[in-house]
Design a protein around this motif. Structure first.
Motif, PDB file in Angstrom:
ATOM      1  N   TYR A 433      18.649  -9.846  33.674  1.00  0.00           N
ATOM      2  CA  TYR A 433      17.610  -9.973  34.680  1.00  0.00           C
ATOM      3  C   TYR A 433      16.961 -11.332  34.435  1.00  0.00           C
ATOM      4  CZ  TYR A 433      17.824  -4.880  35.366  1.00  0.00           C
ATOM      5  OH  TYR A 433      18.231  -3.592  35.634  1.00  0.00           O
ATOM      6  N   GLY A 434      17.279 -12.312  35.244  1.00  0.00           N
ATOM      7  CA  GLY A 434      16.813 -13.652  34.932  1.00  0.00           C
ATOM      8  C   GLY A 434      17.421 -14.089  33.609  1.00  0.00           C
ATOM      9  N   SER A 435      16.589 -14.439  32.627  1.00  0.00           N
ATOM     10  CA  SER A 435      17.080 -14.857  31.302  1.00  0.00           C
ATOM     11  C   SER A 435      17.071 -13.724  30.298  1.00  0.00           C
ATOM     12  CB  SER A 435      16.220 -16.017  30.776  1.00  0.00           C
ATOM     13  OG  SER A 435      16.400 -17.172  31.564  1.00  0.00           O
ATOM     14  N   SER A 436      16.778 -12.513  30.757  1.00  0.00           N
ATOM     15  CA  SER A 436      16.709 -11.359  29.856  1.00  0.00           C
ATOM     16  C   SER A 436      18.013 -10.574  29.910  1.00  0.00           C
ATOM     17  CB  SER A 436      15.542 -10.459  30.269  1.00  0.00           C
ATOM     18  OG  SER A 436      15.538  -9.271  29.526  1.00  0.00           O
ATOM     19  N   ILE A 437      18.685 -10.437  28.764  1.00  0.00           N
ATOM     20  CA  ILE A 437      19.969  -9.726  28.687  1.00  0.00           C
ATOM     21  C   ILE A 437      19.704  -8.227  28.535  1.00  0.00           C
ATOM     22  CG2 ILE A 437      22.103  -9.452  27.364  1.00  0.00           C
ATOM     23  CD1 ILE A 437      21.810 -12.391  26.549  1.00  0.00           C
ATOM     24  N   ARG A 438      20.418  -7.413  29.333  1.00  0.00           N
ATOM     25  CA  ARG A 438      20.142  -5.971  29.337  1.00  0.00           C
ATOM     26  C   ARG A 438      21.275  -5.121  28.758  1.00  0.00           C
ATOM     27  NH1 ARG A 438      15.156  -4.788  31.650  1.00  0.00           N
ATOM     28  NH2 ARG A 438      14.092  -6.789  31.758  1.00  0.00           N
ATOM     29  N   ALA A 469      21.532  -4.094  25.109  1.00  0.00           N
ATOM     30  CA  ALA A 469      21.080  -5.247  24.331  1.00  0.00           C
ATOM     31  C   ALA A 469      20.071  -4.817  23.271  1.00  0.00           C
ATOM     32  CB  ALA A 469      20.462  -6.288  25.265  1.00  0.00           C
ATOM     33  N   SER A 470      20.161  -5.425  22.094  1.00  0.00           N
ATOM     34  CA  SER A 470      19.250  -5.091  20.997  1.00  0.00           C
ATOM     35  C   SER A 470      17.840  -5.580  21.261  1.00  0.00           C
ATOM     36  CB  SER A 470      19.783  -5.688  19.689  1.00  0.00           C
ATOM     37  OG  SER A 470      19.931  -7.107  19.818  1.00  0.00           O
ATOM     38  N   ASN A 471      17.680  -6.594  22.110  1.00  0.00           N
ATOM     39  CA  ASN A 471      16.345  -7.022  22.532  1.00  0.00           C
ATOM     40  C   ASN A 471      16.440  -7.634  23.923  1.00  0.00           C
ATOM     41  OD1 ASN A 471      16.092 -10.180  22.490  1.00  0.00           O
ATOM     42  ND2 ASN A 471      17.304  -9.655  20.654  1.00  0.00           N
ATOM     43  N   SER A 472      15.322  -7.615  24.638  1.00  0.00           N
ATOM     44  CA  SER A 472      15.311  -8.105  26.020  1.00  0.00           C
ATOM     45  C   SER A 472      14.499  -9.379  26.174  1.00  0.00           C
ATOM     46  CB  SER A 472      14.766  -7.014  26.954  1.00  0.00           C
ATOM     47  OG  SER A 472      13.458  -6.638  26.548  1.00  0.00           O
ATOM     48  N   HIS A 498      35.395 -18.150  24.945  1.00  0.00           N
ATOM     49  CA  HIS A 498      35.191 -16.821  24.367  1.00  0.00           C
ATOM     50  C   HIS A 498      34.536 -16.892  22.995  1.00  0.00           C
ATOM     51  CE1 HIS A 498      38.128 -14.220  26.970  1.00  0.00           C
ATOM     52  NE2 HIS A 498      37.170 -14.808  27.676  1.00  0.00           N
ATOM     53  N   ALA A 499      34.919 -17.869  22.171  1.00  0.00           N
ATOM     54  CA  ALA A 499      34.312 -17.991  20.835  1.00  0.00           C
ATOM     55  C   ALA A 499      32.818 -18.320  20.956  1.00  0.00           C
ATOM     56  CB  ALA A 499      35.035 -19.065  20.021  1.00  0.00           C
ATOM     57  N   LEU A 500      32.471 -19.201  21.880  1.00  0.00           N
ATOM     58  CA  LEU A 500      31.065 -19.549  22.090  1.00  0.00           C
ATOM     59  C   LEU A 500      30.303 -18.366  22.679  1.00  0.00           C
ATOM     60  CD1 LEU A 500      28.940 -21.775  21.928  1.00  0.00           C
ATOM     61  CD2 LEU A 500      29.634 -22.500  24.243  1.00  0.00           C
ATOM     62  N   PHE A 501      30.935 -17.620  23.571  1.00  0.00           N
ATOM     63  CA  PHE A 501      30.316 -16.422  24.137  1.00  0.00           C
ATOM     64  C   PHE A 501      29.996 -15.417  23.035  1.00  0.00           C
ATOM     65  CE2 PHE A 501      29.355 -13.182  27.147  1.00  0.00           C
ATOM     66  CZ  PHE A 501      29.964 -12.016  26.717  1.00  0.00           C
ATOM     67  N   GLU A 502      30.922 -15.279  22.103  1.00  0.00           N
ATOM     68  CA  GLU A 502      30.678 -14.392  20.959  1.00  0.00           C
ATOM     69  C   GLU A 502      29.467 -14.858  20.161  1.00  0.00           C
ATOM     70  OE1 GLU A 502      32.933 -13.837  16.789  1.00  0.00           O
ATOM     71  OE2 GLU A 502      34.117 -13.171  18.537  1.00  0.00           O
ATOM     72  N   GLU A 503      29.384 -16.159  19.922  1.00  0.00           N
ATOM     73  CA  GLU A 503      28.289 -16.725  19.121  1.00  0.00           C
ATOM     74  C   GLU A 503      26.939 -16.602  19.820  1.00  0.00           C
ATOM     75  OE1 GLU A 503      26.813 -21.158  17.652  1.00  0.00           O
ATOM     76  OE2 GLU A 503      28.939 -20.814  18.108  1.00  0.00           O
ATOM     77  N   LEU A 504      26.916 -16.861  21.142  1.00  0.00           N
ATOM     78  CA  LEU A 504      25.641 -16.917  21.856  1.00  0.00           C
ATOM     79  C   LEU A 504      25.181 -15.556  22.393  1.00  0.00           C
ATOM     80  CD1 LEU A 504      26.157 -20.165  23.976  1.00  0.00           C
ATOM     81  CD2 LEU A 504      25.027 -19.945  21.747  1.00  0.00           C
ATOM     82  N   ILE A 505      26.100 -14.701  22.764  1.00  0.00           N
ATOM     83  CA  ILE A 505      25.739 -13.453  23.445  1.00  0.00           C
ATOM     84  C   ILE A 505      26.141 -12.208  22.651  1.00  0.00           C
ATOM     85  CG2 ILE A 505      25.925 -12.127  25.587  1.00  0.00           C
ATOM     86  CD1 ILE A 505      24.561 -14.822  25.981  1.00  0.00           C
ATOM     87  N   LEU A 506      27.418 -12.109  22.344  1.00  0.00           N
ATOM     88  CA  LEU A 506      27.909 -10.858  21.750  1.00  0.00           C
ATOM     89  C   LEU A 506      27.268 -10.545  20.408  1.00  0.00           C
ATOM     90  CD1 LEU A 506      31.749 -10.595  22.525  1.00  0.00           C
ATOM     91  CD2 LEU A 506      29.882  -9.245  23.468  1.00  0.00           C
ATOM     92  N   GLN A 507      27.310 -11.496  19.488  1.00  0.00           N
ATOM     93  CA  GLN A 507      26.790 -11.234  18.144  1.00  0.00           C
ATOM     94  C   GLN A 507      25.278 -11.018  18.145  1.00  0.00           C
ATOM     95  OE1 GLN A 507      28.102 -10.443  15.442  1.00  0.00           O
ATOM     96  NE2 GLN A 507      30.188 -11.231  15.300  1.00  0.00           N
ATOM     97  N   PRO A 508      24.481 -11.917  18.737  1.00  0.00           N
ATOM     98  CA  PRO A 508      23.030 -11.760  18.640  1.00  0.00           C
ATOM     99  C   PRO A 508      22.479 -10.536  19.385  1.00  0.00           C
ATOM    100  CG  PRO A 508      23.604 -13.955  19.458  1.00  0.00           C
ATOM    101  CD  PRO A 508      24.853 -13.169  19.394  1.00  0.00           C
ATOM    102  N   TYR A 509      23.088 -10.196  20.521  1.00  0.00           N
ATOM    103  CA  TYR A 509      22.504  -9.148  21.355  1.00  0.00           C
ATOM    104  C   TYR A 509      23.210  -7.794  21.241  1.00  0.00           C
ATOM    105  CZ  TYR A 509      19.714 -12.779  23.561  1.00  0.00           C
ATOM    106  OH  TYR A 509      18.816 -13.807  23.784  1.00  0.00           O
ATOM    107  N   PHE A 510      24.474  -7.814  20.804  1.00  0.00           N
ATOM    108  CA  PHE A 510      25.217  -6.554  20.758  1.00  0.00           C
ATOM    109  C   PHE A 510      25.912  -6.310  19.430  1.00  0.00           C
ATOM    110  CE2 PHE A 510      24.452  -5.866  25.154  1.00  0.00           C
ATOM    111  CZ  PHE A 510      24.548  -7.096  25.784  1.00  0.00           C
TER     112      PHE A 510
END
Length: 952
Positions: A433-438, A469-472, A498-510
Motif C-alpha cells: 500500500y504505497g511504500s508499506s509492504i503487506r 510482512a513482519s512490519n508495515s 532476483h538476488a537484489l529482490f531477496e536482499e531488499l524485500i524477501l529477507q527483511p520483510y518475510f
C-alpha cells in the motif's frame, strides 16, 4: 478387379526382397506344417493339443495388445468341450463361412462372460485371429486377414473393394476375393514360382496353391514397397539439388564442441530439430519445444553465418537469407498446405550424424516456464482504491489493478496489460500500500476478471497468502521500478534482479530467500493428455469441480504404461481429457489437484466441452505429429508440451469460445421486465415461482401475447443480468428430430459421423458453470413430435431427476441434464392444426397462460405516452373483442388478441396508417379464421374496428 499393371513392379520388388528376407518370413510356412502335424480335434485334452499345434504361430496369434491364442487356451481350461465344438463348427466347410465366423465370435463372448475371473475383458477372437485358424487348417483356400495390409493392397491396386476398420465379416470376405486376384497373377509368374519352390524345404508346408506366398506378397507391399515409394516421393522437391557445403562429419563434430560457433541457442535448435525427427518447420519446433518461430529462424541464419566464417565453405548467392544461409545446415522444401510455415527443413546428413556423436545432455530440450515475481501496489487513498475496498480485497484474497494503468518509461506493454494478460497462474507477487509492504502471495486464478466492487475497468486476480510482512513501516531503501517507493502498480521483477529482490524485500520483510520461495514450486506447470476408456469410465460421469482419482497401477497390480508421467504430474498441472473408442474425442479439461500418493493421482474436471474435438481433426495437424499420444498411444497419461497444449486449446476455443472477461455486464431487474413485457407484478411472481419450482414451464397463449419476448426477458430477470451466452433459442417444427436435439449421424463427405445436437451442447455448457443459471427456450414447442425429439431425456428433464445419468441411444455414453438449466417452451393455443402435448411430457412442465396485457401498468404507461385518441379507441375495441372471444364456446380465452400487435412504436410512429395496417392485415384475417362459419360475427367486427378510423 485389381490393376495388374500396378501389381507388376510390386512383384518385381518382392523377388528382389525375397532372398534377404526369407529366413525372417519362413516361419509362416513352418507354422502351417507344424499345425497340420499336431492338430487332432478329438484329442483327450483339447487345450493342450491346441497349444502344441499353434506353438509356431508366434506373432500371428499374439501381439502387444491382443492374445487370441492365449484366450483359447484359457477358454479350453474352463470349458474344453465347448471350445472343441467351436473349432469343429468353424472348420465345417459345408456351412456358410460368414455364419461360421459369426458363430465363433458369439461363442467366444459367451464363454468369456460366463467364466470371466475379472481379467477377461476381451475374447480377442477377431477376424484376423479367425482367418489365421482357417488358414492353418485349410492353407490352400484361405488367407490371413489383416485390415491394414488389405487396405494398402486395395488402395495401391485400385480395387473397388475397401475394407472397413470395424472387424466386419464383409471386409474379411471381400479381402479374400482381393487376394484371390493377386494369387492368380502370382501363380502365372514363373520366376517367382521357381524362387519359392527352391526356398521351401521339408520344415515348411509345400504351399502348392501359393496362398501363403500371396500373404507374404501382401505383407511386402504394405511394409516395404509402400514405405520405399513414400521415401522416394519425400526426396522429391528438396532443394538445393546442386549445392553442398562439403563439410565432413568430423568437421561438424569439431564445430559442435566450439562454443564460438555453436552457442547454447544454436545447440538447442539442433537438439530440438534432431529430436523432432531431423526435419520440421520453425512453427512445429516452436509448438513442440517453446520459444518463438523467429528464435529458430534467425538463430539458424546466425549459426549458418558462423559456420561459413569458420570453414570458408561456399555460400549460395541468393537474396533471401533462408535460401542463402540455411542450405549450409539444411535441405529444404515447400511445406504442404496443411503444414504451418512456408518451408520444412531437414538436417544435412553429415550434421545429423555428427549430432549423434556429441553429448547434448546438458542442453535443455524444452523451454523452462518458471514462475515470475511481481510487485502489485494498491496505492494510497488518492489512487482510487479506498481503505474500505482494500479491506474487502484483503478478505477476498484478490489484488486489483486498473486495465488502463500506463506503461513505465518506453515499455510497449502497459502495466494494465501486464496484469490482465501477462501474469500467469503460479506467479508470485508482493503487495504494498504505497511504500508499506503487506504480504507475499501466489496467483491462483488463470485469468483476470472484472472486479465487482469497482468495475469500470478495474480487474482482479485471486491469490493464496504465502506470508504476511513482519512490519508495515514505509520502505525507504534502494529504489527500483519494482520497489515500494517507486510509483509503479504492476511490475515484473526481472530474473537478473532476483538476488537484489531477496536482499531488499524477501529477507527483511518475510525472512525468506528466493530459493525458499521457489522451493517445491519452481517447476513450470506441466500439461497432460489423459485417455479415458469409456467402456470403463467417462469424463461425463464427473461433475465440474469434482475430484477424481486415477490409479498408478492397473487391476492386476502392474504399473501403468509411461509410469514416469504419473510420478511427474503435480498440483496445478492442466489435463486434456480424451475418450477413446468409440467416442474418440477430446471432451473435457481438468486440473491435477493432488500429486501421486503412491497409489493414485487426483484431478478435478474444470470444463466439459460443448463441442468435443474429434481425434481425426487433431491427427490432421502436422504441428501435433510428435505429440506423445500420437507417437505411442498405448497408455493413459501422456505429456503435452506447452506449445502442443496451446495449439490444442486454440482448436478447442474455436469451437468452444469463452465469454471474454472484459464483457460488460448489464444488470436486469424485475422492474425492467414489467416495463417491457406488460404483465402484472403478481403474474410475474407466479411465473417465476413456477419455473423455479418445476424447472420447466410452457408459456401458452394466442399469437401476439408476447410469449417469445417474455421468455427471453424472464431469463434476464432471473439471471439478474443480460447475458445471451446463457440462453439458447430453438424452434420446433414437424421435421425436427432427436438427431437435431440430442445427437445423431450426419453426412460427412462420403461417410457419416456422430454429431451432437443443440440441447446436448447447451447442457454441456451449463454444466461447466454450476453456479450460474442457463435457459433453453423452445418456440412452437407443440409443433414437434415431443416423444421423438426428447427420447430418453423425457425423464431427465424432471426436476427430481436433474443430474441423474442415463445412457444415450446413439453414443452409449452417460448423459444428464444439469441442475442449473431451465427449459421454457412456447405454445400457440389458437392454431387448430396443432396437436396437444402428450401427457408424459405435459406432467413434466408447468403451464402458464400468457394473457393480453392491455390492463397491465406497463401497457397503460405505454398507451398514455402516445396521447392518441384513435389508438385509445382501437384498444378499447380490442378489449371488448377479447371479452367476446373469451365467452365464445367455440374459441375461449386462448384465442384472444395479444397486445404485441400494438407494441414497439415510438410516439411519432403511432400513425393512423400503422393502426389501419394492423387491423386490416393482422387482426381481421385472424378473425376471419376464427369465425369462418359465422360471417355475421366477422362482418360486425369488421365494421367495429374499421369504424375507429371513420372520423380520420
Amino acid at each position: 478387379m485389381i490393376d495388374i499393371v500396378k501389381l507388376r513392379p510390386i512383384l518385381a520388388g518382392y523377388k528382389a526382397y525375397f532372398p534377404s528376407h526369407w529366413e525372417d518370413e519362413k516361419y509362416k510356412w513352418e507354422a502351417i506344417k507344424h499345425f497340420q502335424d499336431h492338430w487332432n480335434i478329438d484329442a483327450d485334452n483339447f487345450g493342450e493339443m491346441f497349444k502344441t499345434a499353434t506353438d509356431k504361430t508366434f506373432n500371428l496369434l499374439a501381439s502387444g495388445y491382443a492374445y487370441p491364442r492365449g484366450m483359447i487356451i484359457n477358454f479350453a481350461k474352463a470349458d474344453d468341450s465347448t471350445v472343441r465344438q467351436m473349432f469343429r463348427d468353424l472348420f465345417d466347410e459345408s456351412r456358410d463361412l460368414a455364419a461360421r465366423v459369426d458363430a465363433f465370435q458369439a461363442a467366444s463372448e459367451t464363454i468369456r462372460a460366463k467364466y470371466d475371473d475379472g481379467t477377461w475383458r476381451n475374447h480377442y477372437q477377431n477376424t484376423n485371429a479367425i482367418s489365421t485358424y482357417l488358414w492353418l487348417m485349410y492353407p490352400d483356400k484361405y488367407y490371413i486377414y489383416k485390415y491394414e495390409l488389405f487396405r494398402d493392397a486395395a488402395t495401391e491396386l485400385n480395387s473397388e473393394y475397401r475394407p472397413k476398420r470395424n472387424g466386419s465379416i464383409d471386409s474379411l470376405l471381400g479381402g479374400f476375393n482381393l487376394y484371390d486376384e493377386i494369387n492368380k497373377v502370382i501363380c502365372e509368374d514363373e520366376e517367382l514360382v521357381a524362387m519359392l519352390r527352391e526356398a521351401i524345404d521339408d520344415t515348411c508346408y509345400s504351399d502348392p496353391k501359393l496362398k501363403t506366398a500371396t500373404i507374404d506378397v501382401g505383407f511386402y507391399l504394405s511394409r516395404f514397397f509402400l514405405e520405399e515409394k513414400k521415401a522416394a516421393q519425400e526426396e522429391e522437391g528438396w532443394f538445393p539439388k546442386n549445392y553442398n557445403p562439403d563439410i565432413t562429419v568430423a568437421e561438424w563434430v569439431e564445430m559442435l564442441n566450439d562454443t564460438s560457433v555453436f552457442t547454447l541457442n544454436a545447440l538447442q535448435i539442433m537438439k530440438r530439430m534432431k529430436d523432432y525427427g531431423g526435419q520440421a518447420t520453425c512453427t512445429q519446433l516452436a509448438i513442440k519445444y517453446g520459444e518463438s518461430k523467429n528464435f529458430y529462424n534467425s538463430g539458424s541464419t546466425a549459426l549458418a553465418r558462423r559456420v561459413a566464417e569458420k570453414t570458408g565453405c561456399e555460400v549460395m548467392t541468393k537474396d533471401n537469407d533462408n535460401a542463402k544461409w540455411w542450405p549450409i545446415l539444411y535441405m529444404g522444401k515447400d511445406a504442404s498446405a496443411s503444414e504451418s510455415g512456408s518451408y520444412i527443413w531437414r538436417l544435412r546428413s553429415e550434421l545429423a550424424k555428427a549430432l549423434d556423436m556429441v553429448d547434448l545432455s546438458e542442453v535443455p530440450l524444452y523451454v523452462d516456464a518458471a514462475p515470475a515475481i511481481w510487485k502489485i501496489s494498491h496505492g494510497t487513498e488518492s489512487t482510487g482504491i479506498s481503505d474500505v475496498n482494500k479491506n474487502i480485497f484483503m478478505e477476498r484474497n484478490v489484488v486489483v489493478v486498473h486495465s488502463a494503468t500506463k506503461a513505465k518509461a518506453t515499455s510497449k506493454v502497459s502495466q494494465g496489460q501486464a496484469f490482465t494478460e501477462t501474469i500467469k497462474k503460479g506467479d508470485y507477487f508482493y503487495l504494498c500500500y504505497g511504500s508499506s509492504i503487506r504480504l507475499l502471495g501466489q496467483f491462483t486464478s488463470e485469468k483476470a476478471v472484472e472486479n465487482p466492487e469497482m468495475m469500470d475497468g478495474w480487474y482482479e486476480r485471486e491469490y493464496r497468502v504465502i506470508a504476511r510482512a513482519s512490519n508495515s513501516a514505509n520502505y525507504d531503501g534502494t529504489k527500483k521500478w519494482w520497489t515500494p517507493n517507486d510509483n509503479s502498480t504492476c511490475i515484473k521483477v526481472d530474473e537478473s534482479d532476483h538476488a537484489l529482490f531477496e536482499e531488499l524485500i524477501l529477507q527483511p520483510y518475510f525472512n525468506m530467500s528466493v530459493e525458499d520461495l521457489f522451493s517445491g514450486a519452481n517447476e513450470p506447470r506441466r500439461y497432460w493428455w489423459l485417455t479415458a476408456n469409456p467402456k470403463i469410465w467417462s469424463f461425463a460421469d464427473i461433475k465440474i469441480g469434482e475430484e477424481q482419482s486415477y490409479t498408478l497401477y492397473n487391476e492386476n497390480g502392474n504399473k501403468r504404461r509411461v509410469f514416469q508421467n504419473f510420478l511427474d504430474a503435480k498440483v496445478g498441472d492442466i489435463v486434456i481429457g480424451y475418450e477413446a473408442n468409440p467416442v474418440k474425442k477430446i471432451v473435457a479439461i481438468a486440473e491435477i489437484t493432488q500429486a501421486n500418493d503412491g497409489n493414485n493421482i487426483y484431478f478435478a474436471k474444470t470444463e466439459g466441452l460443448s463441442v468435443p474435438i474429434e481425434y481425426s481433426v487433431l491427427k490432421g495437424y502436422p504441428e501435433l505429429e510428435k505429440m506423445e499420444f500420437f507417437v505411442q498411444p498405448n497408455g493413459s497419461l501422456f505429456k503435452l508440451t506447452k506449445g502442443e497444449f496451446d495449439f490444442i486449446m486454440d482448436i478447442i476455443r474455436e469451437e468452444n469460445p469463452v465469454k471474454p472477461a472484459t464483457a460488460t455486464v448489464t444488470k436486469y431487474t424485475k422492474a425492467e421486465f414489467l416495463s417491457k413485457v406488460f404483465m402484472t407484478e403478481e403474474r410475474y411472481d407466479v411465473l417465476e415461482a413456477l419455473l423455479r419450482n418445476k424447472m420447466n414451464v410452457i408459456l401458452q397463449g394466442a399469437p401476439g401475447v408476447g410469449k417469445t419476448f417474455a421468455a427471453k426477458k424472464l431469463a434476464y430477470a432471473m439471471m439478474g443480468e443480460v447475458d445471451d451466452s446463457r440462453i439458447e433459442l430453438v424452434q420446433f417444427h414437424q421435421n425436427y428430430s432427436y438427431e437435431d436435439f440430442i445427437m445423431g449421424y450426419r453426412p460427412d463427405g462420403a461417410d457419416f459421423k456422430l454429431t451432437d445436437g443443440v440441447f446436448y451442447r447447451f447442457c454441456q455448457t451449463a454444466a461447466n458453470h454450476p453456479d450460474k443459471e442457463y435457459f433453453f427456450i423452445i418456440d412452437e414447442i407443440n409443433r414437434g413430435n415431443m416423444s421423438k425429439i426428447f427420447g430418453e431425456l423425457m425423464m431427465l428433464i424432471e426436476k427430481d431427476y436433474r443430474g441423474t445419468k442415463a445412457t444415450l441411444a446413439y453414443s452409449g455414453m452417460p448423459f444428464s441434464v444439469p441442475e442449473n438449466l431451465y427449459i421454457i417452451g412456447m405454445m400457440n393455443t389458437a392454431d387448430r392444426s396443432l396437436a396437444m402435448i402428450d401427457y408424459a411430457l405435459r406432467r413434466r412442465f408447468s403451464f402458464f397462460e400468457m394473457e393480453p396485457g392491455f390492463n397491465s401498468e406497463g401497457f397503460r404507461n405505454y398507451q398514455n405516452g402516445f396521447a392518441n385518441e384513435t389508438f385509445n379507441a382501437l384498444i378499447d375495441q380490442i378489449k371488448v373483442l377479447n371479452k367476446e372471444i373469451a365467452e365464445d364456446s367455440s374459441l375461449g380465452r386462448g384465442f384472444r388478441i395479444g397486445h404485441s400487435y400494438f407494441c414497439g412504436r415510438e410516439e411519432a410512429g403511432c400513425t393512423t396508417d400503422w393502426m389501419r395496417s394492423v387491423v386490416e392485415f393482422d387482426i381481421l384475417p385472424m378473425l376471419s379464421e376464427y369465425w369462418f362459419d359465422e360471417p355475421a360475427n366477422l362482418q360486425r367486427w369488421e365494421k367495429n374496428l374499421r369504424g375507429v378510423f371513420d372520423d380520420e
